[in-house]
Design a protein around this motif. Structure first.
Motif, PDB file in Angstrom:
ATOM      1  N   ASP A  96       0.833  -1.206   0.000  1.00 28.05           N
ATOM      2  CA  ASP A  96       0.000   0.000   0.000  1.00 28.05           C
ATOM      3  C   ASP A  96       0.867   1.255   0.000  1.00 28.05           C
ATOM      4  OD1 ASP A  96      -2.314  -1.469  -0.017  1.00 28.05           O
ATOM      5  OD2 ASP A  96      -2.611  -1.382   2.158  1.00 28.05           O
ATOM      6  N   CYS A  97       1.964   1.217   0.755  1.00 27.00           N
ATOM      7  CA  CYS A  97       2.876   2.359   0.786  1.00 27.00           C
ATOM      8  C   CYS A  97       3.504   2.597  -0.581  1.00 27.00           C
ATOM      9  CB  CYS A  97       3.971   2.137   1.830  1.00 27.00           C
ATOM     10  SG  CYS A  97       3.408   2.281   3.543  1.00 27.00           S
ATOM     11  N   MET A  98       3.781   1.527  -1.315  1.00 29.35           N
ATOM     12  CA  MET A  98       4.375   1.674  -2.640  1.00 29.35           C
ATOM     13  C   MET A  98       3.409   2.375  -3.587  1.00 29.35           C
ATOM     14  SD  MET A  98       7.194   0.921  -4.342  1.00 29.35           S
ATOM     15  CE  MET A  98       7.077   2.466  -5.229  1.00 29.35           C
ATOM     16  N   VAL A  99       2.138   2.019  -3.519  1.00 31.09           N
ATOM     17  CA  VAL A  99       1.122   2.671  -4.354  1.00 31.09           C
ATOM     18  C   VAL A  99       1.017   4.149  -3.998  1.00 31.09           C
ATOM     19  CG1 VAL A  99      -1.339   2.762  -4.887  1.00 31.09           C
ATOM     20  CG2 VAL A  99      -0.197   0.552  -4.699  1.00 31.09           C
ATOM     21  N   GLU A 100       0.958   4.439  -2.693  1.00 34.81           N
ATOM     22  CA  GLU A 100       0.866   5.825  -2.249  1.00 34.81           C
ATOM     23  C   GLU A 100       2.123   6.606  -2.617  1.00 34.81           C
ATOM     24  OE1 GLU A 100      -0.878   9.161  -0.154  1.00 34.81           O
ATOM     25  OE2 GLU A 100      -1.577   7.404  -1.263  1.00 34.81           O
ATOM     26  N   ARG A 142       3.990   6.760   7.170  1.00 31.45           N
ATOM     27  CA  ARG A 142       4.455   7.999   6.552  1.00 31.45           C
ATOM     28  C   ARG A 142       5.941   7.917   6.192  1.00 31.45           C
ATOM     29  NH1 ARG A 142       2.515  13.087   6.474  1.00 31.45           N
ATOM     30  NH2 ARG A 142       0.655  11.902   5.848  1.00 31.45           N
ATOM     31  N   ALA A 143       6.744   7.345   7.089  1.00 34.17           N
ATOM     32  CA  ALA A 143       8.178   7.236   6.838  1.00 34.17           C
ATOM     33  C   ALA A 143       8.470   6.346   5.630  1.00 34.17           C
ATOM     34  CB  ALA A 143       8.887   6.691   8.078  1.00 34.17           C
ATOM     35  N   VAL A 144       7.777   5.213   5.543  1.00 32.98           N
ATOM     36  CA  VAL A 144       7.998   4.297   4.419  1.00 32.98           C
ATOM     37  C   VAL A 144       7.551   4.938   3.110  1.00 32.98           C
ATOM     38  CG1 VAL A 144       7.327   2.079   3.410  1.00 32.98           C
ATOM     39  CG2 VAL A 144       7.862   2.229   5.845  1.00 32.98           C
ATOM     40  N   VAL A 145       6.407   5.627   3.130  1.00 33.46           N
ATOM     41  CA  VAL A 145       5.919   6.298   1.919  1.00 33.46           C
ATOM     42  C   VAL A 145       6.920   7.340   1.442  1.00 33.46           C
ATOM     43  CG1 VAL A 145       4.201   7.944   1.071  1.00 33.46           C
ATOM     44  CG2 VAL A 145       3.456   5.863   2.233  1.00 33.46           C
ATOM     45  N   LEU A 146       7.436   8.148   2.360  1.00 29.93           N
ATOM     46  CA  LEU A 146       8.407   9.177   1.974  1.00 29.93           C
ATOM     47  C   LEU A 146       9.674   8.549   1.403  1.00 29.93           C
ATOM     48  CD1 LEU A 146       8.146  11.814   4.852  1.00 29.93           C
ATOM     49  CD2 LEU A 146       7.495  12.110   2.452  1.00 29.93           C
ATOM     50  N   SER A 202      28.512  11.060  -0.571  1.00 25.49           N
ATOM     51  CA  SER A 202      27.151  10.754  -1.009  1.00 25.49           C
ATOM     52  C   SER A 202      26.181  11.431  -0.053  1.00 25.49           C
ATOM     53  CB  SER A 202      26.907   9.239  -1.056  1.00 25.49           C
ATOM     54  OG  SER A 202      27.172   8.649   0.192  1.00 25.49           O
ATOM     55  N   ASP A 203      24.897  11.360  -0.394  1.00 24.29           N
ATOM     56  CA  ASP A 203      23.847  11.900   0.471  1.00 24.29           C
ATOM     57  C   ASP A 203      23.218  10.772   1.267  1.00 24.29           C
ATOM     58  OD1 ASP A 203      22.748  14.950  -0.287  1.00 24.29           O
ATOM     59  OD2 ASP A 203      23.952  14.020  -1.842  1.00 24.29           O
ATOM     60  N   ILE A 204      22.751  11.099   2.468  1.00 25.89           N
ATOM     61  CA  ILE A 204      21.985  10.130   3.244  1.00 25.89           C
ATOM     62  C   ILE A 204      20.765  10.838   3.813  1.00 25.89           C
ATOM     63  CG2 ILE A 204      23.368  10.541   5.333  1.00 25.89           C
ATOM     64  CD1 ILE A 204      22.843   7.533   6.001  1.00 25.89           C
ATOM     65  N   VAL A 205      19.596  10.215   3.659  1.00 26.85           N
ATOM     66  CA  VAL A 205      18.333  10.755   4.164  1.00 26.85           C
ATOM     67  C   VAL A 205      17.861   9.846   5.292  1.00 26.85           C
ATOM     68  CG1 VAL A 205      15.967  11.408   3.629  1.00 26.85           C
ATOM     69  CG2 VAL A 205      17.755  11.690   1.895  1.00 26.85           C
ATOM     70  N   LEU A 206      17.746  10.395   6.496  1.00 24.94           N
ATOM     71  CA  LEU A 206      17.310   9.643   7.662  1.00 24.94           C
ATOM     72  C   LEU A 206      15.901  10.092   8.046  1.00 24.94           C
ATOM     73  CD1 LEU A 206      20.578  10.003   9.785  1.00 24.94           C
ATOM     74  CD2 LEU A 206      19.958   8.101   8.279  1.00 24.94           C
ATOM     75  N   ILE A 207      14.946   9.162   8.061  1.00 22.31           N
ATOM     76  CA  ILE A 207      13.554   9.475   8.343  1.00 22.31           C
ATOM     77  C   ILE A 207      13.110   8.726   9.596  1.00 22.31           C
ATOM     78  CG2 ILE A 207      11.213   9.525   7.397  1.00 22.31           C
ATOM     79  CD1 ILE A 207      12.446   9.175   4.610  1.00 22.31           C
ATOM     80  N   GLY A 208      12.655   9.460  10.617  1.00 21.17           N
ATOM     81  CA  GLY A 208      12.220   8.824  11.848  1.00 21.17           C
ATOM     82  C   GLY A 208      11.601   9.838  12.785  1.00 21.17           C
ATOM     83  N   LEU A 223       0.067  16.683   4.574  1.00 18.41           N
ATOM     84  CA  LEU A 223       0.342  15.933   3.359  1.00 18.41           C
ATOM     85  C   LEU A 223       1.792  15.464   3.325  1.00 18.41           C
ATOM     86  CD1 LEU A 223      -1.442  18.219   0.728  1.00 18.41           C
ATOM     87  CD2 LEU A 223      -2.284  16.065   1.681  1.00 18.41           C
ATOM     88  N   ALA A 224       1.999  14.236   2.875  1.00 16.58           N
ATOM     89  CA  ALA A 224       3.356  13.719   2.721  1.00 16.58           C
ATOM     90  C   ALA A 224       4.101  14.490   1.646  1.00 16.58           C
ATOM     91  CB  ALA A 224       3.312  12.234   2.370  1.00 16.58           C
ATOM     92  N   SER A 225       3.372  14.987   0.647  1.00 15.03           N
ATOM     93  CA  SER A 225       4.012  15.708  -0.458  1.00 15.03           C
ATOM     94  C   SER A 225       4.714  16.976   0.011  1.00 15.03           C
ATOM     95  CB  SER A 225       2.978  16.047  -1.540  1.00 15.03           C
ATOM     96  OG  SER A 225       1.910  16.798  -1.010  1.00 15.03           O
ATOM     97  N   GLU A 226       4.237  17.586   1.112  1.00  9.47           N
ATOM     98  CA  GLU A 226       4.893  18.783   1.633  1.00  9.47           C
ATOM     99  C   GLU A 226       6.332  18.476   2.034  1.00  9.47           C
ATOM    100  OE1 GLU A 226       2.552  20.185   4.843  1.00  9.47           O
ATOM    101  OE2 GLU A 226       0.897  20.906   3.592  1.00  9.47           O
ATOM    102  N   ALA A 227       6.506  17.385   2.764  1.00  6.91           N
ATOM    103  CA  ALA A 227       7.851  16.990   3.178  1.00  6.91           C
ATOM    104  C   ALA A 227       8.678  16.541   1.983  1.00  6.91           C
ATOM    105  CB  ALA A 227       7.769  15.870   4.215  1.00  6.91           C
ATOM    106  N   LEU A 228       8.045  15.845   1.043  1.00  8.73           N
ATOM    107  CA  LEU A 228       8.775  15.329  -0.122  1.00  8.73           C
ATOM    108  C   LEU A 228       9.346  16.458  -0.961  1.00  8.73           C
ATOM    109  CD1 LEU A 228       9.599  12.789  -1.632  1.00  8.73           C
ATOM    110  CD2 LEU A 228       7.456  12.920  -2.915  1.00  8.73           C
TER     111      LEU A 228
END
Length: 306
Positions: A29-33, A120-124, A180-186, A281-286
């Motif tokens: 479901d997260c992959m679809v979102e 939310r973390a997985v979706v982002l 490289s870049d690293i993105v940490l979400i939590g 919205l998740a898109s705001e953070a994205l």
């Protein structure tokens, strides 16, 4: 109040199996979102395109003194009184490591939120993988997936997450080599100094970092009143308050102070910080994360929450 977000010993095999099954159900479901959000964000964008060595045309820009005459596009320049350079697109792939916290505290969801912090973390993470893969970047996940450059990188990352071991705390980054870049979400609910003790060594190794704090609205506003029992999802410790509202002011002050301390220390290291509430919205953070990765914003983003 009992401490929140402590690192715990490995949970029992039955609990691991239970959480692994929950994750396997969540990820599709997260992959679809994630794909839906990625398509929304990149509509009309050119990804992470920038000027550099390549074969594809990127843009025309005014000629500057000292540049090679060989790069002048005379046909375009003949249209008006200006001289233009024909820029080509940079084609060297960059490596971006993506990580999302899936510890017990991330499974929290209040009645004020539309999704859990874990969701939310997985979706982002998957949405970022989708956007970056379309831009030709190499995507990896510390301890879970080596960097790959492929159009289906997001799907492959989703599959790797489903079969990854369940751990707490920041990932093992010893396999990361080079710039490289690293993105940490939590949720980063530990004490600010403790969080920075784990992040600072990454910056010292030359990694360009981006931290995304996921927060449930109840964690910020503390809407509890009357007799309330609080349970630490990481340790199982309990705290019973006869008048929860009496804790509200001190809690909110400590919560915001922790966030500001983390964001300030990250800024001084040259890292970026974004926070996103699960009622937003998740898109705001994205958008904010993507712009940081593109080098288009200051080191610390405006919070994506009310």
């Amino acid at each position: 109040m009992a401490s929140i977000g402590q690192i715990v010993e490995q949970t029992s095999s039955s609990e691991v199996l239970k959480r692994a099954r929950q994750r396997a159900v969540l990820v599709p479901d997260c992959m679809v979102e994630a794909k839906r959000i990625a398509n929304t964000v990149i509509a009309g964008w050119h990804g992470r395109r920038k000027r550099g060595i390549g074969e594809n045309f990127w843009q025309f820009r005014p000629y500057s003194d000292g540049e090679s005459f060989a790069r002048i596009d005379w046909r375009r320049s003949a249209r008006d009184d200006h001289t233009y350079i024909r820029d080509r697109e940079w084609e060297a792939a960059h490596t971006v490591w993506l990580w999302a916290d899936m510890s017990p505290s991330m499974m929290y969801k209040s009645s004020f939120a539309s999704v859990s912090k874990e969701s939310r973390a997985v979706v982002l993470m998957l949405a970022l993988a989708e956007i970056l893969a379309r831009s030709g970047e190499r995507i990896g996940c510390p301890g879970i997936m080596e960097p790959i450059s492929a159009r289906n990188a997001a799907e492959r990352l989703a599959t790797a997450i489903m079969h990854a071991p369940l751990t707490s705390g920041l990932p093992d980054t010893r396999m990361i080599r080079g710039a490289s870049d690293i993105v940490l979400i939590g949720d980063f609910l530990d004490d600010a100094d403790r969080v920075m003790e784990r992040i600072t060594p990454l910056a010292r190794r030359g990694l360009r970092g981006h931290v995304v704090e996921i927060a449930d609205p109840a964690e910020e506003t503390f809407p509890y009143t009357g007799r309330t029992e609080f349970t630490d999802p990481e340790t199982g410790e309990k705290l019973v308050s006869g008048r929860a509202e009496s804790l509200g002011e001190d809690y909110r002050r400590a919560y915001i102070a922790r966030r500001e301390s983390i964001s300030d220390q990250l800024r001084r290291m040259g890292w970026s910080f974004v926070h996103n509430r699960t009622d937003r919205l998740a898109s705001e953070a994205l958008v904010a994360i993507h712009m940081h990765l593109s080098g288009m914003t200051p080191a610390v983003a405006r919070s994506t929450g009310p």
